[in-house]
Design a protein around this motif. Sequence first.
Motif, PDB file in Angstrom:
ATOM      1  N   THR A 130       0.832  -1.205   0.000  1.00 42.45           N
ATOM      2  CA  THR A 130       0.000   0.000   0.000  1.00 42.45           C
ATOM      3  C   THR A 130       0.863   1.251   0.000  1.00 42.45           C
ATOM      4  O   THR A 130       0.602   2.210  -0.729  1.00 42.45           O
ATOM      5  CB  THR A 130      -0.932  -0.014   1.232  1.00 42.45           C
ATOM      6  OG1 THR A 130      -1.748  -1.175   1.170  1.00 42.45           O
ATOM      7  CG2 THR A 130      -1.808   1.222   1.273  1.00 42.45           C
ATOM      8  N   GLN A 152      -7.373   0.142  -0.700  1.00 39.99           N
ATOM      9  CA  GLN A 152      -7.555  -1.173  -0.084  1.00 39.99           C
ATOM     10  C   GLN A 152      -8.877  -1.229   0.683  1.00 39.99           C
ATOM     11  O   GLN A 152      -9.639  -2.165   0.572  1.00 39.99           O
ATOM     12  CB  GLN A 152      -6.372  -1.449   0.849  1.00 39.99           C
ATOM     13  CG  GLN A 152      -6.427  -2.803   1.516  1.00 39.99           C
ATOM     14  CD  GLN A 152      -5.132  -3.122   2.249  1.00 39.99           C
ATOM     15  OE1 GLN A 152      -4.137  -2.416   2.149  1.00 39.99           O
ATOM     16  NE2 GLN A 152      -5.141  -4.199   2.985  1.00 39.99           N
ATOM     17  N   ASP A 200      -5.430  -1.717  -5.068  1.00 40.43           N
ATOM     18  CA  ASP A 200      -4.794  -2.209  -3.847  1.00 40.43           C
ATOM     19  C   ASP A 200      -5.656  -3.303  -3.221  1.00 40.43           C
ATOM     20  O   ASP A 200      -6.709  -3.017  -2.649  1.00 40.43           O
ATOM     21  CB  ASP A 200      -4.587  -1.050  -2.870  1.00 40.43           C
ATOM     22  CG  ASP A 200      -3.597  -1.404  -1.783  1.00 40.43           C
ATOM     23  OD1 ASP A 200      -3.071  -2.532  -1.800  1.00 40.43           O
ATOM     24  OD2 ASP A 200      -3.347  -0.541  -0.914  1.00 40.43           O
ATOM     25  N   GLU A 201      -5.211  -4.528  -3.349  1.00 42.74           N
ATOM     26  CA  GLU A 201      -5.932  -5.701  -2.844  1.00 42.74           C
ATOM     27  C   GLU A 201      -7.418  -5.639  -3.167  1.00 42.74           C
ATOM     28  O   GLU A 201      -8.258  -5.702  -2.264  1.00 42.74           O
ATOM     29  CB  GLU A 201      -5.703  -5.861  -1.331  1.00 42.74           C
ATOM     30  CG  GLU A 201      -4.238  -6.045  -1.027  1.00 42.74           C
ATOM     31  CD  GLU A 201      -3.974  -6.691   0.319  1.00 42.74           C
ATOM     32  OE1 GLU A 201      -4.897  -7.296   0.890  1.00 42.74           O
ATOM     33  OE2 GLU A 201      -2.832  -6.602   0.779  1.00 42.74           O
TER      34      GLU A 201
END
Lengths: 384, 333
Positions: free
Chosen positions: B64, B104, B178-179
């Motif tokens: 991140t 995320q 992000d994820e």
Amino acid sequence: MSAGGFLSGGLFSGGFLRRVGAMVTKEFIQLQRDRVTFATMIMIPLLQLVLFGYAINTTPRNLPTAVLAHENTDATRAIVAALRNTDFFQFTRLATSEQEAEHLIRAGDVLFLVEIPAGFERALRRGEAPALLVAADATDPVASANALGALEGTVRTALRRERFVDAAGTAPFSITQHRRYNPAGTSQLNIVPGLLGTILTMTMLIFTALSVTREVERGTMESLLSMPINPVEIMLGKILPYVLVGIMQGVLILGAGMVLFAVPVEGSLTLLTIVTLLFITANLSVGYTFSTLAQNQLQAVQMSFMFFLPNILLSGFMFPFAGMPVWAQWISQCLPLTHYLRMVRGILLKGAGFTDLAPDIAALAALMLIAMAIAVARFRQTLD
Amino acid sequence: MASAADGAPQPEAGIAREPEADIAIEVEGLRKQFGTHVVVDDLTMRVRRRQIYGFLGPNGSGKTTTIRMLCGLLTPDAGRGTCLGYDIRTEARRIRAKVGYMTQKFSLYADLSVRENLEFVARLYGVPRPEAAAAAAIARLGLEGRGKQLAGELSGGWKQRLALGACILPQPELLLLDEPTAGVDPQARREFWSEIHTLAAEGLTVLVSTHYMDEAERCHEIAYIAYGHLLAQGPVADVIAASGLTTVTVEAMGAGDSGPAMAALARELEARPGIDMVAPFGTRLHISGRGPQALDAALAPFRARPGLVFRADAPTLEDVFIDLMSRSKDNMT
Ligand SMILES: Nc1ncnc2c1ncn2[C@@H]1O[C@H](COP(=O)(O)OP(=O)(O)O)[C@@H](O)[C@H]1O
Ligand SMILES: [Mg+2]
């Protein structure tokens, strides 16, 4: 990126208004979804106005009063009888000594002490205009100021009835006032303008103080920062919706004040609107500045409260401005409410015009710009 | 206008700014620390355009943080780099206009509806006719009928879809995800990845972080980061080849519950020098070693045991990553 960087680079570049507009729309929708906040915005002004407006009743009623008489004469009895008969005062007791009288007032058992000096009646008959000594506990300035006026009338009427005074009523006696604890008083109509200012200060501060920290805490700030919008646009987008809310509150308070308390509007309503707009924006800017400085919503609320207190205490809302030491007066010059109170009282009660108010308008505008500059400079454009 | 008057270079105005038109991200020696904790250290990487670039690593490894530095949300403490040709330190504003960043944690407005969120994004980016653009995005995402629903009330999979939709709405050149699939069910993950492949085929560059190994296989190239250090990068096959690992699988013959026996065998194998890693895969064990001869020698006594079948195999990406992690841990301590 420095504050200067985006000012020269992007402030007026294409889309400034579009982005501010997008932000304003978003804030409005969120505001309207937040039922509790929305209800609070209407209820706070009305509740406070009714509560304080009626609770702070400035017509004296049943004020506990003691008499310390150094002689026992017809005049003494007439005065005591008059005090018993009026609604303004509630005669509690005849003090027998200086010490007892002093204790009564210091302990708050009585708010007034009427002292009849020895030889009062004789001096009265000789037309020497003897002095009645009145000590007033003026911690409640409004009550004491009005009561002192009422007292003179009451005593005069009593003495006239007992024929100590001729029908013409030329000053047969004088009242030597001694205001304890707080030397000044204010008038009834000051309360509504004062409430207008304090309620606006409180609500406006809180609304914007929460705005940036709320985005940080909800995690939406990360997204917002990654989009093409600059701090000035974010600030304006967050302030503008509340200007409308503030105006709405102002109309509500003033309208209720006029209906419930017969507050006059001597001056120009347009000028009042302009001044109020400026005041609202100044407070929103201060609140927004706190929002950029605080780490979380709790801190933002605490900062707002720290700012709100001096506004209440030093602006002249609660205590007369003139009675404050010089340093306190300087501090109060930095508070939006100080200037606004002066202007609103001026416009509503004295019919003041633009030229009378120019210095206060300038001061308010300066405060607003300073707050905005700090907010924009302090706005964290990164998550560092 | 102020910007024209001060004569600042205007890349949009035509001055050539794309010497490496084929490179979307290029960073060198990137470093970020919070207090004394170095979170990203000396990170160098390069992402070509129109690639799906997987960014892998365990939790807390700095994925991140790296992505945030790429889009100007964090300032690197050292190093330099460009994103879409713009300097990540000084030209964050230009990067933001062309990058879609999916955080995320869900970071759209929970108290705005799906449509209102998309319209807000469209307006900020100056997309013409924001209402129409939002409606088109809703259709593309398969969110028809949910336009009026509050974003906060959507389920995890739909939230993630909406977030992706908001990212691609302004037609960015680069997506930083992000994820995006964390906590999403397998079906939704599959659809998500097929959408990403469609986007890449349309010309987008996608950098996607994940800690799911199977997702790495769906990327054109991958980078593996652990404890802030980039340990490997390249196409999956290259990363596996470059690991220098040799892997052998062993399976128990015959019926019956071989579990306890295999677990005992695993402990036994792990203790042998020459064997660096033993990982159970169903009824089999993956045995890996950095030196083929050493591995052979270590296994020799076991081959004679009855009931065990040894077979030469290729290491999986997971074998490689676990090995990389243990090596980097050794280096650091
Ligand atoms: N703003 C911050 N302040 C302090 N530490 C942070 C901050 N952001 C991340 N970290 C730390 O940096 C490390 C890497 O975090 P992160 O980049 O989120 O890893 P990943 O995304 O790979 O899980 C973690 O140990 C995290 O606690
Ligand atoms: Mg992460």
